[in-house]
Design an enzyme around this catalytic site. Structure first.
Site, mmCIF file in Angstrom:
data_model
loop_
_atom_site.group_PDB
_atom_site.id
_atom_site.type_symbol
_atom_site.label_atom_id
_atom_site.label_comp_id
_atom_site.label_asym_id
_atom_site.label_seq_id
_atom_site.Cartn_x
_atom_site.Cartn_y
_atom_site.Cartn_z
ATOM 1 N N ASP A 1 0.864 -1.182 0.000
ATOM 2 C CA ASP A 1 0.000 0.000 0.000
ATOM 3 C C ASP A 1 0.901 1.233 0.000
ATOM 4 O OD1 ASP A 1 -1.797 -2.087 0.456
ATOM 5 O OD2 ASP A 1 -3.025 -0.937 1.857
ATOM 6 N N LYS B 1 -7.019 3.213 -3.258
ATOM 7 C CA LYS B 1 -7.467 3.153 -1.855
ATOM 8 C C LYS B 1 -7.691 4.581 -1.377
ATOM 9 C CE LYS B 1 -5.349 1.860 2.623
ATOM 10 N NZ LYS B 1 -4.280 1.106 3.302
ATOM 11 N N LYS C 1 -10.344 0.011 -2.463
ATOM 12 C CA LYS C 1 -10.202 -0.221 -1.016
ATOM 13 C C LYS C 1 -10.560 1.042 -0.239
ATOM 14 C CE LYS C 1 -6.759 -1.490 2.540
ATOM 15 N NZ LYS C 1 -5.401 -2.000 2.837
HETATM 16 O O1 LIG Z 1 -5.641 1.093 5.945
HETATM 17 C C1 LIG Z 1 -6.298 0.954 6.948
HETATM 18 C C2 LIG Z 1 -6.591 2.011 7.926
HETATM 19 O O2 LIG Z 1 -5.432 2.532 8.473
HETATM 20 C C3 LIG Z 1 -7.478 1.488 9.001
HETATM 21 O O3 LIG Z 1 -8.131 2.541 9.613
HETATM 22 P P1 LIG Z 1 -9.049 2.312 10.912
HETATM 23 O O4 LIG Z 1 -8.103 2.004 12.040
HETATM 24 O O5 LIG Z 1 -9.759 3.621 11.082
HETATM 25 O O6 LIG Z 1 -9.972 1.173 10.663
#
Ligand SMILES: O=C[C@H](O)COP(=O)(O)O
Length: 324
Positions: free
Chosen positions: A161, A224, A260
């Site tokens: 990512d 994403k 994503k």
């Molecule tokens: O890529 C994923 C995110 O950092 C997750 O975010 P979150 O902790 O708000 O679910």
């Protein structure tokens, strides 16, 4: 029809990208008020029948990049996360739904935790995704960001990512965004690349649409929304904008790019809204883990609670999955 477990082992399609088409980028508009109006009606739409909600929640689990991206991550926390990825809900629940091998789509960690996750997931087929390129701001020198990608791939991450340089989108320097993203794609080698746009920092939906297109042209396998660290992360208007960019790219090139949404998605009900939107905008093929993921650290907990609720209520062992 393929089962969920068969679908999780489907090979991700590669997007090798296309030359930068600046005329196409310049022609992309985003009608903000129309997009916002449509996004507002989505949660209320009855596209998912009550009786099918548990099945959609199981589908959502198969599409989660189960994530921990905290400064206080430890090997112990990552091992527990991987155990959860392998068995996201109680085995009795999975047996009832006839999905004994359900896992999350991937586990997503910082570079330092790749090895721990790879070891913990050995033999499961669950991929390790790593955030690289100076996550979350992406402001380190380019050669270091590229080196970080190469190190992450060497350590065993098969999905990377990356974060884009927001300043290129904010200043309309699409050539620079394309060149940088393409260099990152090359550094990924055999790993799949998800380009994080950090949409909460791009200012306008038009910038989101244009950045989406440029990242796809440069060979991103997924686009994403967010790092989870911006003040505003995944939203429905941004999602509609990005899905329509994916649809336009597919219509023009025949290439399928994944989506994503990430950051702040923690409710089962919201996950269903996202899945319904994907189904309506892109169709069933995009509802598979090779083309759709949630980036989420706490969504799974709420889905578990909702599944328990469903099971103590109306679900029977003969319930069938309506969306493959
Ligand atoms: O890529 C994923 C995110 O950092 C997750 O975010 P979150 O902790 O708000 O679910």
């Amino acid at each position: 029809m393929q089962t969920l477990s068969q679908l999780s082992s489907v090979t991700l399609p590669r997007n090798d990208g296309i030359p930068l088409d600046l005329d196409w980028v310049a022609s992309v508009q985003a009608n903000t008020s129309a997009i916002e109006r449509r996004a507002k009606t989505l949660p209320a739409r009855r596209s998912v029948k009550k009786d099918h909600q548990a099945a959609w929640l199981l589908k959502a689990i198969s599409c989660i990049d189960l994530t921990t991206l905290s400064g206080d991550d430890t090997q112990g926390r990552v091992r527990r996360l991987c155990a959860k990825a392998k068995q996201p809900v109680a085995s009795q629940t999975l047996d009832i739904f006839g999905l004994p091998n359900l896992t999350t789509g991937a586990v997503c960690v910082y570079h330092d935790m790749i090895q721990t996750a790879v070891n913990a997931l050995e033999g499961t087929g669950i991929p390790v995704a790593a955030v690289s390129t100076g996550f979350p701001a992406g402001l380190s020198p380019l050669h270091l960001r590229l080196e970080e990608i190469r190190e992450s791939v060497k350590a065993g991450a098969c999905e990377i990512d990356i974060v884009i340089s927001r300043r290129h989108a904010l200043t309309g320097n699409w050539q620079a965004l394309y060149d940088e993203t393409k260099a990152m794609r090359e550094a990924c080698g055999p790993a799949h690349m998800k380009a994080i746009l950090a949409t909460g920092e791009l200012g306008t939906l038009r910038n989101v649409a244009r950045a989406s297109l440029v990242c796809m042209m440069a060979g991103s396998d997924f686009i994403k929304t967010s790092t989870g660290k911006e003040p505003v992360n995944a939203t429905l208007p941004v999602t509609l904008t990005m899905l329509r960019a994916i649809r336009a790219y597919h219509a023009r090139t025949g290439l399928m790019v994944g989506y994503k949404p990430a950051g702040g998605i923690s409710k089962a009900k919201d996950a269903i809204t996202y899945l319904a939107m994907i189904k309506e905008e892109l169709g069933d093929r995009w509802l598979q883990p090779d083309l759709f993921r949630f980036g989420a650290s706490s969504l799974l907990g709420d889905i578990e609670r909702q599944l328990e609720h469903h099971l103590t209520g109306r679900y029977s062992a003969t319930h069938r999955h309506p969306i493959g």
